[in-house]
Design a protein around this motif. Structure first.
Motif, mmCIF file in Angstrom:
data_model
loop_
_atom_site.group_PDB
_atom_site.id
_atom_site.type_symbol
_atom_site.label_atom_id
_atom_site.label_comp_id
_atom_site.label_asym_id
_atom_site.label_seq_id
_atom_site.Cartn_x
_atom_site.Cartn_y
_atom_site.Cartn_z
ATOM 1 N N ARG A 374 0.947 -1.278 0.061
ATOM 2 C CA ARG A 374 0.005 -0.443 -0.256
ATOM 3 C C ARG A 374 0.932 1.470 0.271
ATOM 4 O O ARG A 374 0.452 2.156 0.802
ATOM 5 N N GLU A 375 1.897 1.064 -0.105
ATOM 6 C CA GLU A 375 3.347 2.167 -0.940
ATOM 7 C C GLU A 375 2.604 3.316 -1.277
ATOM 8 O O GLU A 375 3.002 4.885 -1.974
ATOM 9 N N ARG A 376 1.081 2.823 -2.672
ATOM 10 C CA ARG A 376 1.049 4.270 -3.375
ATOM 11 C C ARG A 376 -0.091 5.281 -2.766
ATOM 12 O O ARG A 376 -0.552 5.962 -3.252
ATOM 13 N N ILE A 377 -0.695 4.350 -1.258
ATOM 14 C CA ILE A 377 -1.335 5.756 -0.469
ATOM 15 C C ILE A 377 -1.063 6.169 0.484
ATOM 16 O O ILE A 377 -0.498 6.316 0.924
ATOM 17 N N ASP A 378 -1.173 7.424 0.133
ATOM 18 C CA ASP A 378 -0.364 8.383 0.915
ATOM 19 C C ASP A 378 -1.485 8.839 1.627
ATOM 20 O O ASP A 378 -2.605 9.170 1.842
ATOM 21 N N PRO A 379 -1.350 8.854 3.090
ATOM 22 C CA PRO A 379 -1.683 8.388 4.513
ATOM 23 C C PRO A 379 -2.554 10.123 4.880
ATOM 24 O O PRO A 379 -3.162 9.728 4.740
ATOM 25 N N HIS A 380 -1.821 11.048 4.189
ATOM 26 C CA HIS A 380 -2.364 11.915 4.993
ATOM 27 C C HIS A 380 -3.442 12.818 3.623
ATOM 28 O O HIS A 380 -3.926 14.189 3.897
ATOM 29 N N ILE A 381 -3.636 12.792 2.516
ATOM 30 C CA ILE A 381 -4.231 13.095 1.494
ATOM 31 C C ILE A 381 -6.385 12.263 2.150
ATOM 32 O O ILE A 381 -5.924 11.691 2.974
ATOM 33 N N SER A 382 -6.689 12.709 1.751
ATOM 34 C CA SER A 382 -8.356 12.778 2.254
ATOM 35 C C SER A 382 -8.960 11.541 1.303
ATOM 36 O O SER A 382 -8.096 10.827 0.528
ATOM 37 N N LEU A 383 -10.063 11.368 1.614
ATOM 38 C CA LEU A 383 -10.613 9.220 1.439
ATOM 39 C C LEU A 383 -11.146 10.157 0.398
ATOM 40 O O LEU A 383 -11.045 9.373 -0.437
ATOM 41 N N ARG A 384 -11.250 11.626 0.147
ATOM 42 C CA ARG A 384 -12.084 11.992 -1.191
ATOM 43 C C ARG A 384 -11.493 12.123 -2.942
ATOM 44 O O ARG A 384 -11.661 12.143 -3.786
ATOM 45 N N VAL A 403 -18.069 11.237 -6.079
ATOM 46 C CA VAL A 403 -17.447 10.966 -6.377
ATOM 47 C C VAL A 403 -18.400 10.112 -4.329
ATOM 48 O O VAL A 403 -17.842 8.710 -4.161
ATOM 49 N N VAL A 404 -19.520 10.646 -4.525
ATOM 50 C CA VAL A 404 -20.565 10.070 -3.381
ATOM 51 C C VAL A 404 -20.804 8.646 -3.635
ATOM 52 O O VAL A 404 -20.870 8.084 -2.851
ATOM 53 N N SER A 405 -21.378 8.398 -4.794
ATOM 54 C CA SER A 405 -21.675 7.139 -5.495
ATOM 55 C C SER A 405 -20.943 6.477 -5.601
ATOM 56 O O SER A 405 -21.026 5.271 -5.131
ATOM 57 N N TRP A 406 -19.465 7.124 -5.899
ATOM 58 C CA TRP A 406 -18.474 5.405 -6.123
ATOM 59 C C TRP A 406 -17.922 5.439 -4.648
ATOM 60 O O TRP A 406 -17.582 4.117 -4.330
ATOM 61 N N ALA A 407 -17.855 6.036 -3.671
ATOM 62 C CA ALA A 407 -17.567 5.759 -2.540
ATOM 63 C C ALA A 407 -18.094 4.890 -1.606
ATOM 64 O O ALA A 407 -18.038 3.922 -0.822
ATOM 65 N N PHE A 412 -18.994 3.748 1.734
ATOM 66 C CA PHE A 412 -17.847 4.598 2.327
ATOM 67 C C PHE A 412 -19.127 5.593 2.741
ATOM 68 O O PHE A 412 -19.532 5.572 1.576
ATOM 69 N N ARG A 413 -19.105 6.043 3.709
ATOM 70 C CA ARG A 413 -20.572 7.357 4.363
ATOM 71 C C ARG A 413 -19.956 8.427 3.721
ATOM 72 O O ARG A 413 -18.141 8.473 3.147
ATOM 73 N N ALA A 414 -20.653 9.124 3.719
ATOM 74 C CA ALA A 414 -20.083 11.136 2.248
ATOM 75 C C ALA A 414 -19.487 11.673 3.361
ATOM 76 O O ALA A 414 -18.971 12.393 3.640
ATOM 77 N N ASP A 415 -20.448 11.440 4.969
ATOM 78 C CA ASP A 415 -19.323 11.823 5.792
ATOM 79 C C ASP A 415 -18.057 11.062 6.276
ATOM 80 O O ASP A 415 -17.208 11.617 6.955
#
Length: 615
Positions: A374-384, A403-407, A412-415
């Motif tokens: 999981r090295e491609r995931i930047d832990p600092h960016i948002s889920l969005r 993105v809400v529908s994709w989440a 994943f919840r919108a909040d």
């Protein structure tokens, strides 16, 4: 049967998120409990409550006096400079053991763990061997209850089978009772005698089923079908009541007031059942292919690769075509991930290349990889931003989705969209990577341990999606259930540069063990092998006590089998099935009786072998 620990009405929340409520669980001597549930249902939190590492918001935990528990966390924390043996010895600090007992316990466990070098610093261990050491550290204290959170993560298939043996109950180090969280379905089937699922789909917040994982699936399917039928019955009844309520005041005035109250209660009951059934939502996984019809997408001819004088694999031929489903098997560090990197970078002029051999790829072939680290995931960016890097929408199969529908497609919840990725669970991060894969049409899909941290419902959907994927698939996984279901051939690495094609993982494993046995014998000088054979023959002769045991063992086996038959008859009796406590007691007794019969037969075989060498 002796109660070790009892959980009464446990509830836990974090902020506004309620994980579970009113969970009851009793752990007895001999219990082997598998705890499952969707990501976010609170499994790891529940383990922490059982180990009293945190307090429940509601309910209480009662335990027998002097009951000790050991906890195996997902993450491993060691003294990195200390050796394997030193770390294991440190786990015994504070226990009332003399030096001889400490030494014997550590040495015996390290021997069973098959560590090649017990004096090596922990910082030099691979992920798989670190996991073995972590498991050994939880076993060496010989606690009354062993609690484990995802114990199979980072273990290769041989490591998982080793762990199954350590939990079998027949070894001195086997725990008296254990509670574990795992999403490895084959591992659950082979190790547990009770399955507990935490989920909002159940009225009590959990479903507890005596028996293995396969029996749990049967009971669960029956329950969910009945609950769905209940919703339909309630909905039909509610429609009739709604028609009555919608009539004019004159009609309502002639009716009893209680019917109006009952209609409102019915509406509340229907809403509850609907809510539980809607909790069955699953991740929607659908890998996109380019639709290429090329017969050969990728071809490797006699390729080899090694590092620092060590050969990982040599003279390997691979052909990947649409519909190919290839599994890679071998111990950690044998070259599986290296081969995946070579395939992944075959279209990159500066990517990882084999030391020898030829690689051919089809023009414009699309290769997509899943990164187990999981090295491609930047832990600092948002889920969005992780789900939709270029804006508030994504393009999937030529359709634009917000993105809400994709989440929501990945539960994943919108909040949650503004939550930093680093604060999400391992399973949620795995779903982000799968979402990224789905946005990229692929001819060849490379999945390196994609099942780590995924819950069982997600694994079921992943399996179905891989079977539907029309491109070529290369899979590295310790999930034997997934390998069996998805792959039609596997490549086995022997760890010494040899690679062979097999039909399935069991064939590879049997071949590997046979090769190790032959190598161990042939590596010894002829004089040493001859001396060992003489000593074996000499040691194999029956002693006086062995002879007495041999003469009595058939009678013991007969008695044990009669007891097993008696318990089986009792187990099948209708009155037993109606009494849950009696059913649990008989089930445990039956398991012990079956184990006793197997042990007697094994001992009989051993004595027979000695008697033959005696003659």
């Amino acid at each position: 049967m002796s109660h070790l620990l009892t959980c009464q009405g446990l509830g836990k929340s974090f902020g506004a998120q309620r994980l579970f409520v009113n969970i009851n669980l009793v752990i007895n001597d001999g219990d082997r409990i598998g705890l499952i549930g969707p990501n976010g249902s609170g499994k790891s939190t529940f383990l922490n409550l059982v180990c009293k590492r945190m307090d429940p918001d509601e309910g209480k935990i009662l335990s027998r006096r002097h009951v000790r528990s050991a906890y195996l966390e997902q993450s491993d924390v060691f003294d990195e400079q200390a050796s394997v043996m030193e770390n294991l010895q440190a786990a015994l600090d504070g226990l009332p053991l003399d030096e001889t007992e400490r030494s014997n316990r550590v040495q015996a466990l390290l021997s069973r763990a098959e560590f090649p070098d017990t004096n090596i610093p922990v910082q030099l261990l691979s992920g798989g061997w670190r996991k073995r050491l972590s498991i050994c550290r939880s076993l060496v204290v010989q606690a009354d209850i062993l609690v484990m959170d995802e114990p199979t993560n980072h273990l290769d298939i041989e490591g998982v089978i080793w762990l199954e043996k350590m939990l079998s109950g027949i070894l001195p180090e086997s725990p008296n009772a254990f509670l574990l969280v795992s999403h490895d379905r084959r591992f659950l089937e082979n190790t547990v005698n009770r399955v507990v699922e935490l989920s909002a789909v159940y009225p009590e917040g959990s479903l507890q089923v005596e028996g293995g994982y396969s029996r749990f699936l049967t009971v669960r399917a029956e329950f969910l079908q009945q609950q769905q039928q209940l919703e339909e019955r309630l909905a039909n009844k509610m429609r009739r009541e709604a028609e009555w309520l919608s009539r004019g005041p004159k009609a309502r005035a002639t009716k009893a007031r209680y019917r109006i109250d009952e209609a409102h209660k019915l509406q509340g009951h229907l809403s509850e059942v609907k809510s539980r059934n809607r909790a069955l939502k699953q991740v929607r996984i659908d890998f996109d292919t380019t639709g290429r019809k090329t017969k050969k997408l990728f071809e490797a001819i006699a390729i080899s690769k090694g590092y620092e004088g060590r050969t990982l694999f040599s003279d390997l031929d691979i052909v990947l075509s649409p519909g190919t489903r290839l599994g890679l098997l071998g111990r950690n560090g044998c070259g599986k991930s290296t081969l995946m990197q070579i395939i992944a970078s075959s279209t990159d002029p500066v990517g990882l290349k084999p030391d020898s051999g030829v690689i051919k790829v089809a023009p414009d072939v699309r290769i997509v990889s899943f990164d187990q680290k999981r090295e491609r995931i930047d832990p600092h960016i948002s889920l969005r931003r992780a789900l939709a890097p270029d804006g508030d929408s994504v393009v999937f199969q030529e359709l634009s989705l917000h993105v809400v529908s994709w989440a929501q497609r990945f539960l994943f919840r919108a909040d949650q969209l503004e939550t930093p990725v680093g604060q999400l669970s391992g399973g949620e991060q795995a779903r982000i990577l799968i979402a990224e894969l789905m946005r990229q049409p692929a001819d060849i899909l490379l999945l390196d341990e994609p099942t780590n941290d995924l819950d069982i419902p997600s694994l079921d959907v992943l399996e179905e999606s891989l079977l539907d994927f029309s491109g070529a698939l290369v899979l590295v996984s310790h999930d034997r259930f997934l390998l069996d279901s998805v792959c039609d051939q596997v490549i086995g690495f022997d760890g010494k540069g040899g690679v062979t094609y097999y039909a399935d993982y069991e064939q590879w494993l049997a071949d590997l063990k046979e090769g190790q046995k032959e190598e161990g014998e042939l590596a010894k000088p002829i004089a040493e092998r001859t001396a060992e054979k003489k000593n074996k023959n000499r040691a194999g002769k029956l002693s006086y006590l062995d002879q007495r045991e041999y003469e009595q063992i058939e009678e013991k086996i007969q008695e044990a089998e009669e007891e097993q038959d008696r318990l089986q008859t009792l187990m099948d009796a209708p009155e037993t099935a109606l009494d849950s406590h009696k059913l649990k007691t008989v089930w445990d007794d039956l398991q012990q009786a079956q184990q006793r019969v197997e042990q007697l037969y094994d001992r009989w075989d051993e004595l027979e072998g000695k008697k033959q060498s005696d003659g």
